[in-house]
Structures are given as C-alpha cells and as structure tokens.
Design a protein around this motif. Structure first.
Motif, PDB file in Angstrom:
ATOM      1  N   VAL A 188       0.907  -1.330   0.038  1.00  0.00           N
ATOM      2  CA  VAL A 188      -0.102   0.045  -0.013  1.00  0.00           C
ATOM      3  C   VAL A 188       0.957   1.291   0.002  1.00  0.00           C
ATOM      4  CG1 VAL A 188      -1.680   1.347   1.350  1.00  0.00           C
ATOM      5  CG2 VAL A 188      -2.119  -1.188   1.154  1.00  0.00           C
ATOM      6  N   ALA A 189       1.869   1.380   0.851  1.00  0.00           N
ATOM      7  CA  ALA A 189       2.810   2.506   0.964  1.00  0.00           C
ATOM      8  C   ALA A 189       3.500   2.662  -0.365  1.00  0.00           C
ATOM      9  CB  ALA A 189       3.929   2.117   2.083  1.00  0.00           C
ATOM     10  N   GLN A 190       3.889   1.547  -1.009  1.00  0.00           N
ATOM     11  CA  GLN A 190       4.463   1.769  -2.475  1.00  0.00           C
ATOM     12  C   GLN A 190       3.578   2.281  -3.352  1.00  0.00           C
ATOM     13  OE1 GLN A 190       6.714  -2.145  -2.879  1.00  0.00           O
ATOM     14  NE2 GLN A 190       8.439  -1.419  -1.906  1.00  0.00           N
ATOM     15  N   GLY A 191       2.532   1.572  -3.670  1.00  0.00           N
ATOM     16  CA  GLY A 191       1.263   2.056  -4.527  1.00  0.00           C
ATOM     17  C   GLY A 191       1.083   3.573  -4.403  1.00  0.00           C
ATOM     18  N   VAL A 192       0.941   3.986  -3.030  1.00  0.00           N
ATOM     19  CA  VAL A 192       0.369   5.321  -2.654  1.00  0.00           C
ATOM     20  C   VAL A 192       1.835   5.995  -3.423  1.00  0.00           C
ATOM     21  CG1 VAL A 192      -0.045   6.956  -0.932  1.00  0.00           C
ATOM     22  CG2 VAL A 192      -1.163   4.851  -0.902  1.00  0.00           C
ATOM     23  N   GLY A 193       3.018   5.938  -2.895  1.00  0.00           N
ATOM     24  CA  GLY A 193       4.113   6.510  -3.194  1.00  0.00           C
ATOM     25  C   GLY A 193       4.432   6.880  -4.562  1.00  0.00           C
ATOM     26  N   VAL A 194       4.153   5.553  -5.423  1.00  0.00           N
ATOM     27  CA  VAL A 194       4.212   5.703  -6.803  1.00  0.00           C
ATOM     28  C   VAL A 194       3.331   6.811  -7.450  1.00  0.00           C
ATOM     29  CG1 VAL A 194       4.118   4.510  -9.197  1.00  0.00           C
ATOM     30  CG2 VAL A 194       5.460   3.357  -7.245  1.00  0.00           C
ATOM     31  N   GLY A 195       2.076   6.647  -7.019  1.00  0.00           N
ATOM     32  CA  GLY A 195       0.889   7.304  -7.272  1.00  0.00           C
ATOM     33  C   GLY A 195       1.158   8.961  -7.136  1.00  0.00           C
ATOM     34  N   LEU A 196       1.745   9.130  -5.863  1.00  0.00           N
ATOM     35  CA  LEU A 196       1.666  10.550  -5.448  1.00  0.00           C
ATOM     36  C   LEU A 196       3.060  11.154  -6.323  1.00  0.00           C
ATOM     37  CD1 LEU A 196       1.492  10.446  -1.492  1.00  0.00           C
ATOM     38  CD2 LEU A 196      -0.145  11.712  -3.406  1.00  0.00           C
TER      39      LEU A 196
ATOM     40  N   VAL B 295       1.716  12.308  -9.655  1.00  0.00           N
ATOM     41  CA  VAL B 295       0.961  13.534  -9.548  1.00  0.00           C
ATOM     42  C   VAL B 295       1.750  14.549  -9.239  1.00  0.00           C
ATOM     43  CG1 VAL B 295      -0.735  14.631  -8.158  1.00  0.00           C
ATOM     44  CG2 VAL B 295      -0.911  12.187  -8.916  1.00  0.00           C
ATOM     45  N   VAL B 296       2.578  14.706  -8.409  1.00  0.00           N
ATOM     46  CA  VAL B 296       3.792  15.880  -8.112  1.00  0.00           C
ATOM     47  C   VAL B 296       4.454  16.054  -9.276  1.00  0.00           C
ATOM     48  CG1 VAL B 296       5.512  16.653  -6.753  1.00  0.00           C
ATOM     49  CG2 VAL B 296       3.540  15.377  -5.870  1.00  0.00           C
ATOM     50  N   ALA B 297       4.871  15.055 -10.019  1.00  0.00           N
ATOM     51  CA  ALA B 297       5.900  15.433 -11.055  1.00  0.00           C
ATOM     52  C   ALA B 297       5.053  16.062 -12.184  1.00  0.00           C
ATOM     53  CB  ALA B 297       6.541  13.994 -11.699  1.00  0.00           C
ATOM     54  N   GLU B 298       3.855  16.012 -12.517  1.00  0.00           N
ATOM     55  CA  GLU B 298       3.045  16.822 -13.302  1.00  0.00           C
ATOM     56  C   GLU B 298       3.240  18.183 -12.968  1.00  0.00           C
ATOM     57  OE1 GLU B 298       1.059  15.876 -15.865  1.00  0.00           O
ATOM     58  OE2 GLU B 298       2.061  13.731 -15.553  1.00  0.00           O
ATOM     59  N   GLU B 299       3.466  18.602 -11.580  1.00  0.00           N
ATOM     60  CA  GLU B 299       3.520  19.863 -11.396  1.00  0.00           C
ATOM     61  C   GLU B 299       4.766  20.483 -11.360  1.00  0.00           C
ATOM     62  OE1 GLU B 299       0.922  22.002 -11.528  1.00  0.00           O
ATOM     63  OE2 GLU B 299      -0.410  20.249 -11.787  1.00  0.00           O
ATOM     64  N   LEU B 300       5.849  19.532 -10.883  1.00  0.00           N
ATOM     65  CA  LEU B 300       7.194  19.963 -10.487  1.00  0.00           C
ATOM     66  C   LEU B 300       8.200  19.198 -11.599  1.00  0.00           C
ATOM     67  CD1 LEU B 300       7.599  19.675  -6.907  1.00  0.00           C
ATOM     68  CD2 LEU B 300       7.318  21.738  -8.121  1.00  0.00           C
ATOM     69  N   THR B 301       9.299  19.568 -11.752  1.00  0.00           N
ATOM     70  CA  THR B 301      10.265  18.594 -12.580  1.00  0.00           C
ATOM     71  C   THR B 301      10.479  17.182 -11.977  1.00  0.00           C
ATOM     72  OG1 THR B 301      12.124  19.444 -11.478  1.00  0.00           O
ATOM     73  CG2 THR B 301      11.657  20.702 -13.453  1.00  0.00           C
ATOM     74  N   ALA B 302      10.826  16.369 -12.812  1.00  0.00           N
ATOM     75  CA  ALA B 302      11.320  14.983 -12.131  1.00  0.00           C
ATOM     76  C   ALA B 302      12.146  15.000 -11.054  1.00  0.00           C
ATOM     77  CB  ALA B 302      11.534  14.136 -13.281  1.00  0.00           C
ATOM     78  N   HIS B 303      13.445  15.713 -11.215  1.00  0.00           N
ATOM     79  CA  HIS B 303      14.530  15.996 -10.295  1.00  0.00           C
ATOM     80  C   HIS B 303      13.932  16.797  -9.164  1.00  0.00           C
ATOM     81  CE1 HIS B 303      15.238  19.810 -11.968  1.00  0.00           C
ATOM     82  NE2 HIS B 303      15.791  20.264 -10.965  1.00  0.00           N
ATOM     83  N   GLY B 304      12.953  17.509  -9.409  1.00  0.00           N
ATOM     84  CA  GLY B 304      12.521  18.167  -8.103  1.00  0.00           C
ATOM     85  C   GLY B 304      11.770  17.336  -7.295  1.00  0.00           C
ATOM     86  N   THR B 305      10.699  16.530  -7.953  1.00  0.00           N
ATOM     87  CA  THR B 305       9.819  15.427  -7.352  1.00  0.00           C
ATOM     88  C   THR B 305      10.826  14.434  -6.281  1.00  0.00           C
ATOM     89  OG1 THR B 305       8.277  15.742  -8.977  1.00  0.00           O
ATOM     90  CG2 THR B 305       8.257  13.917  -7.504  1.00  0.00           C
ATOM     91  N   VAL B 306      11.863  14.055  -7.028  1.00  0.00           N
ATOM     92  CA  VAL B 306      12.519  13.093  -6.389  1.00  0.00           C
ATOM     93  C   VAL B 306      13.396  13.830  -5.223  1.00  0.00           C
ATOM     94  CG1 VAL B 306      14.508  11.737  -6.789  1.00  0.00           C
ATOM     95  CG2 VAL B 306      13.016  11.431  -8.520  1.00  0.00           C
ATOM     96  N   ALA B 307      13.669  15.095  -5.512  1.00  0.00           N
ATOM     97  CA  ALA B 307      14.287  15.508  -4.216  1.00  0.00           C
ATOM     98  C   ALA B 307      13.466  15.973  -2.888  1.00  0.00           C
ATOM     99  CB  ALA B 307      14.926  16.824  -4.607  1.00  0.00           C
ATOM    100  N   LEU B 308      12.020  16.214  -3.542  1.00  0.00           N
ATOM    101  CA  LEU B 308      11.062  16.525  -2.402  1.00  0.00           C
ATOM    102  C   LEU B 308      10.820  15.229  -1.747  1.00  0.00           C
ATOM    103  CD1 LEU B 308       9.099  18.194  -1.222  1.00  0.00           C
ATOM    104  CD2 LEU B 308       7.627  17.735  -2.961  1.00  0.00           C
ATOM    105  N   ALA B 309      10.639  14.013  -2.569  1.00  0.00           N
ATOM    106  CA  ALA B 309      10.387  12.758  -1.848  1.00  0.00           C
ATOM    107  C   ALA B 309      11.578  12.423  -1.067  1.00  0.00           C
ATOM    108  CB  ALA B 309      10.483  11.621  -2.647  1.00  0.00           C
TER     109      ALA B 309
END
Length: 401
Positions: A345-353, A356-370
C-alpha cells in the motif's frame, strides 16, 4: 555464507528465484498480449495493476493459511495451482475478462505461498543464520526481477507471448518440485486442537501488530520504501529530462537494485546489535541521497545517488528479520501477510503521488522532495523505534529447525 550449507535453504532459494524470474517474464508478456488483443492502453495498464492489487486482499485474508496448514504443503499447492492457471492463460482466443479473472486467482494464490516461505525460513536456518539467509533470498529476488524484466522482451520475440506464459507455468512447476524434493515436512504451526477460526486468526494477527510498539515501528521502517521509491517511479521521465533514453532508464533501475543487493549482503555480515543500531541511521540514508537531486546533477551522478540510496535500503532485511523474530511462530504467516500488505500500500501510494507531483514539478524536483519527506519520516520512525526498544523484549523462542 553458512546458510548455503543447508540443503533446504538452497532448495527454497532456488524455488523462489526461478518463480520470481518467471513472474517478471509473465508481467511483460501479459502486457503485450492484452495490448495485441484489445488495442487498449487502459486495459493493458489494468492488467499490469492486477499483478499487484490482489495481494492487498490476499495478504491479510489468506496469509494465515501458512500458520494453519503445513507450510511446505501450502507452497506446493499454491505453485501447482499457479502453474495450471498460467498455462490456461496461454490458450489462444481467451478474452480479457477470462485472463483478468485467472490473473486475480494466480495473485491471490501467491499470498499464502509468500507467507509460508517467510515463516519457514527461520525454521530452516535457526536464529543465527536467519538474517544472512534472508539477505540472500532478498538479493536473489532483486536479481531475478531485473533479469526477468530485461529478458522478458527478448523471450517474447523468440517464442511469443503464449510461449512466455508457458515458460512461467514451467517455473511454478519447477518451484513446486524443488520444494517437494528439497524441503522436509513440518507440522502446521497452529496445533490441531487449538480450534482457531479463520476470522479469529485475521483479527488476532492484526491485534498483535497493532498493540506491539516494536512491530509497528518495524512496519513503519518498511513503509519508508514508499517514499524513496519515487526515484524508480519516475525513472523514465527523469531519464528524458537528463537527455537519456531507455538505456539510462535501465541504469536508474539497475543502480538502485544493485545497491540494494550490495547493502543487504554487507549488512548480513555484521553482528545483530550493530545491525539494529544502524537501522534508523540507514533508514534516513536511504532517502538522503535523493535530496541532492535538487541540484539537477548529471546522469552519472544521479545513477550514483540511486546506488547509494539502494545500499542504505538494505536495512529492510534487518527490519524484516527482526519483525519475524518478534512474532510467535504460530502467528508468523498472518503477521507477514499484514506487513507485506502495508508495504505494498505504501509503495502504491508513493508511486501514485510521485506521478501526480511530477506533473507540477520537474522529475528531479519531485525526487528531491521525496528525499526530504523521507528523511523527516525516517527520523520520526527512528524515534518510534527508540521508544519501542526501551520496552522490555518479549521476543519468542525460535522454533527448532
């Protein structure tokens, strides 16, 4: 590794590796097969999701079979059932509803088999060799996944989707044979006169985990993977952002997997007190390298950061073995299923979020935020672990091998 001196362990490891590789072959083949027959990207994605989603039900509801029935028998029956069902999937002309129904049953059968394997391992190896054996099993699983995904496409070209599904059926049959011939019979962990109902088992397993602070903290450590998985979830868009293609995508996946294998094997060589002291530190370090992605480094540096994250993620073996050691033998299958469900469940939610976040940020920004979120979460879980560890241990006596 002393664990390899055990013939039963070698049989269990071989069966797991063979069936794991076959599973990845089948995931690729089913995606191609459904797209060829329906032309629908949505149905293709749904088929891929069905290789994961049934575990969320099977984990808590079916894993208790590994306590109520002999674990060797549970594994053999599940493998034989899956071999037959996957072979039926290979028949030409089957529609999507039939394939989807068969796939759900195949995945549901995997829940008690996985729980039985997880609960049987400490019985086979004993307390001292169990962590090293679990590290070997997890490493083999990682390697089999990489090989299965990498080789699945080539196999489809060589023998077609039907042939690949038949090959997957053969891996389940081989796994059943290895377990039958290589692992001795043991009675069920739950005594016949205990008269435990299925519903009571599910409730008791959930209560055990919910009311034991140490078990809750260990599951929380496992669920941190749902945060650092953002790097893998965004491997394709991250590679495109870096100007790379499929090769770089593969390197990003392989970097984390290779690091995880190395981390697991290195930790297995350390004394248990050292591994437990490193547990909260490594949980933080599994996310910390990802924070540096905010600097938008070059592709080689990103791969290195993924490798470092993978190495630190080896703490998951410490978390899983400590979890199983702190659960009574007659509850291990049920507790294992609940833990795996929480993890997925944690991994599925993490992948989904992450998507979603990467649609608004860059990929590298999303990974850094994570990475930032993961570091904060890991610190919090570390405090949970510290508090739980202050409670006197009620660790059960290991079952004899």
């Amino acid at each position: 590794m002393a664990a390899f001196a055990s013939g039963e362990y070698r049989a269990l490891l071989s069966a797991y590796t063979v069936s794991m590789a076959g599973d990845q072959f089948a995931r690729v083949a089913l995606s191609v097969l459904i797209f060829e027959r329906t032309g629908s990207a949505a149905l293709t994605a749904l088929t891929y999701a069905l290789t994961f989603l049934p575990d969320l039900v099977g984990g808590p509801l079916l894993s208790g079979l590994a306590d109520r029935r002999p674990r060797r028998t549970v594994m053999i029956v599940a493998d034989v059932l899956r071999a037959v069902l996957v072979a039926v999937m290979a028949l030409p002309g089957l529609g999507f509803p039939v394939i989807a129904a068969l796939l759900v049953v195949v995945q549901l059968a995997g829940a008690p088999a996985n729980a039985a394997r997880g609960a049987l391992l400490p019985q086979i190896l004993g307390d001292d060799d169990y962590p090293a054996g679990q590290a070997g099993l997890s490493s083999a699983g990682q390697a089999a996944q990489v090989a299965g995904f990498a080789g699945g496409g080539a196999l489809i070209v060589a023998i077609g989707t039907g042939g690949v599904l038949l090959a997957d059926a053969a891996t389940f049959a081989a796994s059943a044979a290895l377990v039958l011939l290589g692992i001795r019979h043991r009675d069920a962990a739950t005594k016949a006169d205990a008269k435990r109902s299925w519903g009571r088992d599910v409730v008791a397993g959930a209560r055990l985990v919910a009311t034991t602070p140490k078990l809750r903290a260990l599951i929380a450590f496992a669920c941190i993977s749902g945060i650092y998985i953002a790097g893998e979830a965004l491997a394709a868009p991250y590679a495109a952002e870096l100007g790379g293609g499929p090769t770089l995508v593969g390197l990003l996946f392989a970097g984390f997997a290779a690091g995880a294998v190395a981390g697991m094997l290195l930790l297995a060589r350390l004394p248990e007190p050292v591994r437990l002291r490193l547990l909260p530190v490594l949980a933080v370090c599994s996310c910390l390298p990802l924070v540096l992605c905010v600097l938008d480094p070059s592709a080689p540096v990103v791969v290195l950061l993924f490798v470092l994250s993978g190495v630190a993620s080896g703490y998951q073996v410490t978390a899983s073995t400590t979890f199983m050691r702190n659960v009574p033998d007659d509850r291990r299958g049920q507790a294992f299923g609940l833990a795996v469900t929480a993890l997925k469940v944690a991994q599925g939610v993490g992948v989904g979020l992450a998507g979603v976040v990467a649609e608004e940020l860059t990929a590298h920004g999303t990974v850094a935020l994570a990475g930032v979120v993961g570091v904060l979460a890991a610190i919090g879980v570390g405090l949970m672990w510290r508090s739980a560890s202050a409670v006197p241990s009620t660790r059960p006596t290991p079952a004899p091998g």
